[in-house]
Design a protein around this motif. Structure first.
Motif, mmCIF file in Angstrom:
data_model
loop_
_atom_site.group_PDB
_atom_site.id
_atom_site.type_symbol
_atom_site.label_atom_id
_atom_site.label_comp_id
_atom_site.label_asym_id
_atom_site.label_seq_id
_atom_site.Cartn_x
_atom_site.Cartn_y
_atom_site.Cartn_z
ATOM 1 N N UNK A 96 -20.025 -5.707 -6.156
ATOM 2 C CA UNK A 96 -19.703 -4.701 -7.176
ATOM 3 C C UNK A 96 -18.914 -5.330 -8.319
ATOM 4 N N UNK A 97 -18.033 -6.266 -7.995
ATOM 5 C CA UNK A 97 -17.241 -6.929 -9.035
ATOM 6 C C UNK A 97 -18.122 -7.745 -9.964
ATOM 7 N N UNK A 98 -19.170 -8.365 -9.410
ATOM 8 C CA UNK A 98 -20.047 -9.228 -10.211
ATOM 9 C C UNK A 98 -21.164 -8.458 -10.915
ATOM 10 N N UNK A 99 -21.738 -7.480 -10.186
ATOM 11 C CA UNK A 99 -22.953 -6.825 -10.721
ATOM 12 C C UNK A 99 -22.815 -5.323 -10.904
ATOM 13 N N UNK A 100 -21.648 -4.761 -10.633
ATOM 14 C CA UNK A 100 -21.392 -3.320 -10.647
ATOM 15 C C UNK A 100 -22.072 -2.669 -9.444
ATOM 16 N N UNK A 101 -21.869 -1.382 -9.244
ATOM 17 C CA UNK A 101 -22.436 -0.669 -8.096
ATOM 18 C C UNK A 101 -23.947 -0.544 -8.261
ATOM 19 N N UNK A 102 -24.693 -1.062 -7.276
ATOM 20 C CA UNK A 102 -26.148 -1.092 -7.367
ATOM 21 C C UNK A 102 -26.823 0.113 -6.706
ATOM 22 N N UNK A 103 -26.200 0.649 -5.664
ATOM 23 C CA UNK A 103 -26.805 1.757 -4.915
ATOM 24 C C UNK A 103 -25.904 2.976 -4.984
ATOM 25 N N UNK A 104 -26.414 4.103 -5.499
ATOM 26 C CA UNK A 104 -25.577 5.307 -5.584
ATOM 27 C C UNK A 104 -25.201 5.838 -4.204
ATOM 28 N N UNK A 105 -24.048 6.481 -4.123
ATOM 29 C CA UNK A 105 -23.624 7.128 -2.898
ATOM 30 C C UNK A 105 -24.016 8.589 -2.893
ATOM 31 N N UNK A 106 -23.495 9.320 -1.931
ATOM 32 C CA UNK A 106 -23.757 10.758 -1.806
ATOM 33 C C UNK A 106 -22.435 11.455 -1.508
ATOM 34 N N UNK A 107 -22.134 12.519 -2.261
ATOM 35 C CA UNK A 107 -20.890 13.254 -2.040
ATOM 36 C C UNK A 107 -21.180 14.750 -2.007
ATOM 37 N N UNK A 108 -20.223 15.499 -1.469
ATOM 38 C CA UNK A 108 -20.295 16.955 -1.484
ATOM 39 C C UNK A 108 -19.493 17.490 -2.675
ATOM 40 N N UNK A 109 -19.671 18.753 -3.024
ATOM 41 C CA UNK A 109 -18.974 19.306 -4.189
ATOM 42 C C UNK A 109 -17.448 19.187 -4.131
ATOM 43 N N UNK A 110 -16.879 19.186 -2.922
ATOM 44 C CA UNK A 110 -15.414 19.098 -2.815
ATOM 45 C C UNK A 110 -14.912 17.657 -2.867
ATOM 46 N N UNK A 111 -15.840 16.679 -3.013
ATOM 47 C CA UNK A 111 -15.444 15.282 -3.144
ATOM 48 C C UNK A 111 -15.568 14.462 -1.874
ATOM 49 N N UNK A 135 -15.344 4.206 -11.452
ATOM 50 C CA UNK A 135 -16.109 5.428 -11.167
ATOM 51 C C UNK A 135 -17.124 5.132 -10.063
ATOM 52 N N UNK A 136 -17.307 6.112 -9.205
ATOM 53 C CA UNK A 136 -18.244 6.000 -8.089
ATOM 54 C C UNK A 136 -19.530 6.701 -8.475
ATOM 55 N N UNK A 137 -20.620 5.963 -8.572
ATOM 56 C CA UNK A 137 -21.913 6.558 -8.912
ATOM 57 C C UNK A 137 -22.502 7.225 -7.666
ATOM 58 N N UNK A 138 -22.747 8.522 -7.770
ATOM 59 C CA UNK A 138 -23.199 9.248 -6.580
ATOM 60 C C UNK A 138 -23.944 10.519 -6.933
ATOM 61 N N UNK A 139 -24.783 10.953 -5.992
ATOM 62 C CA UNK A 139 -25.430 12.261 -6.044
ATOM 63 C C UNK A 139 -24.425 13.295 -5.541
ATOM 64 N N UNK A 140 -24.428 14.463 -6.155
ATOM 65 C CA UNK A 140 -23.574 15.568 -5.683
ATOM 66 C C UNK A 140 -24.488 16.617 -5.057
ATOM 67 N N UNK A 141 -24.373 16.805 -3.751
ATOM 68 C CA UNK A 141 -25.253 17.735 -3.051
ATOM 69 C C UNK A 141 -24.626 19.123 -2.968
ATOM 70 N N UNK A 142 -25.460 20.128 -3.099
ATOM 71 C CA UNK A 142 -24.989 21.513 -2.989
ATOM 72 C C UNK A 142 -24.980 21.911 -1.512
ATOM 73 N N UNK A 143 -24.068 21.277 -0.746
ATOM 74 C CA UNK A 143 -23.951 21.525 0.692
ATOM 75 C C UNK A 143 -22.481 21.714 1.056
ATOM 76 N N UNK A 144 -22.263 22.386 2.196
ATOM 77 C CA UNK A 144 -20.904 22.620 2.679
ATOM 78 C C UNK A 144 -20.705 21.885 4.005
ATOM 79 N N UNK A 145 -19.546 21.226 4.152
ATOM 80 C CA UNK A 145 -19.288 20.377 5.322
ATOM 81 C C UNK A 145 -19.394 21.140 6.639
ATOM 82 N N UNK A 146 -19.068 22.430 6.651
ATOM 83 C CA UNK A 146 -19.097 23.210 7.891
ATOM 84 C C UNK A 146 -20.424 23.945 8.083
#
Length: 414
Positions: A96-111, A135-146
Motif C-alpha cells: 500500500x505504501x508503494x502502490x496505494x490500496x489495490x483491492x477495495x474492502x467492504x464495510x457496513x453503514x455504521x463503519x 482513506x480506506x477504499x471500500x464498498x458500503x453495503x446496505x446491511x445490518x450486523x445483526x
C-alpha cells in the motif's frame, strides 16, 4: 449519520472503481467504491480470523464496545491483526505504501469493516507514521450486523476462503469458525458453509466439527467450568491442531465400550506431554500413541489399566485449579508432588507401551501399512472426483485397477 447517508450527501468521495460481490438477494453484483476516512471505521469483532484472540483478551479484560476512530477498541483489534500474521501484515503495508490500496474492502453503514482488516490496519499504521490522513477504499453495503448476520457471514467466507488469492485461516481459527458458525450460533448449515467457503465437499467441514469437539473435551479437562467455547484460545496457544488432527479419526472410529475413558486418558496425556521438555513434538507423540497403542486392543487395555487412576488424579488437579493460560498448564502440575508423580507414571507407562508397540510393529509392518492404506482410501468419497477432468478420472480408474491387481497378488500370497 451513517456512511450511506454521508455518501448520499456527497460527503464521501466516490472512486472510479466498482467491486463485484456475490450477495444473496441482491440484484446488482457490482458496487461503487468510496474513499472513507479512517476515523469513521472500526474492526469487526466477529471476524473468524481473530475470534479466538478476542476470546482470550475478553477472558482477562472483558468485552470491548465497538467504537470507530482512534479508540481503545480499534487499538486492541489492530494488534490482533498484526499478531495474526506478521509477514502478511508487513507485505500489505509495504504494498500500500508503494502502490496505494489495490483491492477495495467492504464495510457496513455504521463503519464496521467486513473485509479488508489487514488493509485497514496498514492504512492506520501509515497514517501514524507519515502524519498524512489516509482513506480506506471500500464498498458500503446496505446491511445490518445483526439482522443480516447470515448474509454477512456468507460474504465473509466467500471473500476470505472462497477465493484462491486469499490467505488461509490459522487451523485453530478455522476449526473454531466452522464449529461456532454451524453448531453454536447456528448461523448456517454444513451445506451452506460449504457453498459460502468454496469447499468442494462437506467432508472437511464435518471433520472440523469433530476436531472442535475433541478440542472442547480437552478444554473441559484442563479448564473445567464456564463455557469451553470462550476458552478456545487455549487450543491456539497450545498449538493443538497438529496433535488433535493426528488422533481424530482413530478416536472417532473406536468401537470400545470404554471410548470416553480412552478419550479422557489420551487428552490428559496430550495435556501433560505439553509440560515435559523432551516431549515437545506433540504431533509425533500423538502419532506414536495412535500407531502403537490405540490401534492394538491388547495394548490399549494395558494402557487404560496402567494410567486410569493417574488420569483421575491429574484431572482432579485441573478441577481444583482450572487453567486460563497455556503457561498455567505446567504450574498446575508442578505445585503438587502427587500430581507430578502421577504425570511421571502416566508418561513412563505410555512410553513403555509405545516402545513395546514399535518392536511388535516391526514384525507386523505389512499389516500396519495395509491398515494405513485402508484408512486413506476410506477417506476418499466418490464425490471427490466430480471436479476432476475426464482425463484425470480416466487415470484414476487405471490406478484403481492397478490397486486391485496388487491386492489380488497380496491376498493370493497370504
Amino acid at each position: 449519520m451513517n456512511l450511506l447517508e454521508r455518501a448520499a450527501a456527497n460527503q464521501l468521495k466516490k472512486t472510479r472503481e466498482r467491486k463485484k460481490l456475490s450477495i444473496k438477494n441482491q440484484l446488482d453484483d457490482k458496487y461503487d467504491v468510496y474513499a472513507i476516512p479512517l476515523e469513521f471505521l472500526y474492526y469487526n469483532d466477529q471476524n473468524g480470523r481473530i475470534n479466538t484472540m478476542y476470546k482470550k483478551y475478553s477472558s482477562i479484560h472483558g468485552l470491548l464496545t465497538p467504537e470507530a476512530g482512534d479508540s481503545e477498541y480499534n487499538k486492541v483489534f489492530e494488534q490482533f491483526i498484526c499478531d495474526s500474521n506478521k509477514n502478511a501484515m508487513k507485505d500489505t503495508k509495504d504494498s500500500i505504501n508503494e502502490k496505494s490500496q489495490q483491492e477495495p474492502g467492504v464495510v457496513l453503514p455504521d463503519g464496521r469493516v467486513i473485509d479488508g482488516n489487514r488493509r485497514f490496519t496498514a492504512l492506520r499504521i501509515l497514517e501514524r507514521e507519515t502524519g498524512r490522513a489516509q482513506e480506506f477504499n471500500a464498498v458500503i453495503l446496505h446491511l445490518d450486523a445483526k439482522s443480516d448476520e447470515k448474509i454477512i457471514k456468507e460474504l465473509e467466507l466467500d471473500l476470505q476462503l472462497g477465493r484462491e488469492e486469499r490467505i488461509s485461516y490459522n487451523p485453530i481459527d478455522r476449526i473454531f469458525d466452522v464449529y461456532n458458525t454451524i453448531k453454536v450460533e447456528k448461523i448456517m448449515s454444513t451445506e451452506e458453509y460449504k457453498r459460502a467457503s468454496g469447499a468442494k465437499t462437506t467432508k472437511k467441514i464435518n471433520r472440523d466439527i469433530r476436531l472442535a469437539e475433541l478440542i472442547i473435551k480437552f478444554i473441559e479437562i484442563v479448564s473445567p467450568g464456564g463455557n469451553p467455547i470462550d476458552k478456545f484460545y487455549l487450543a491456539r496457544d497450545l498449538n493443538l491442531d497438529g496433535p488433535i488432527e493426528e488422533i481424530e479419526s482413530t478416536i472417532t472410529n473406536l468401537k470400545s465400550k470404554n471410548k470416553e475413558s480412552i478419550k479422557e486418558a489420551v487428552l490428559t496425556y496430550l495435556a501433560v506431554s505439553k509440560t515435559v521438555d523432551n516431549q515437545s513434538d506433540s504431533t509425533r507423540i500423538m502419532r506414536d500413541l495412535k500407531q502403537n497403542i490405540l490401534r492394538s486392543d491388547e495394548r490399549l487395555g494395558y494402557f487404560l489399566d496402567a494410567v486410569d487412576d493417574k488420569v483421575d488424579i491429574i484431572m482432579d488437579a485441573f478441577e481444583n485449579k482450572p487453567i486460563q493460560t497455556a503457561n498455567e498448564l505446567k504450574t498446575v502440575i508442578e505445585q503438587d508432588n502427587e500430581v507430578q508423580e502421577s504425570v511421571n507414571v502416566l508418561i513412563n507407562s505410555t512410553n513403555k507401551l509405545v516402545f513395546k508397540g514399535k518392536n511388535e510393529n516391526d514384525r507386523m509392518k505389512p499389516l500396519i501399512e495395509l491398515e494405513n492404506i485402508r484408512d486413506v482410501l476410506s477417506g476418499i468419497e466418490p464425490e471427490d472426483f466430480l471436479n476432476m477432468t475426464p482425463d484425470e478420472n480416466f487415470e484414476a480408474k487405471i490406478i484403481i485397477d492397478e490397486i486391485k491387481d496388487v491386492l489380488y497378488r497380496l491376498k493370493k500370497g497370504i
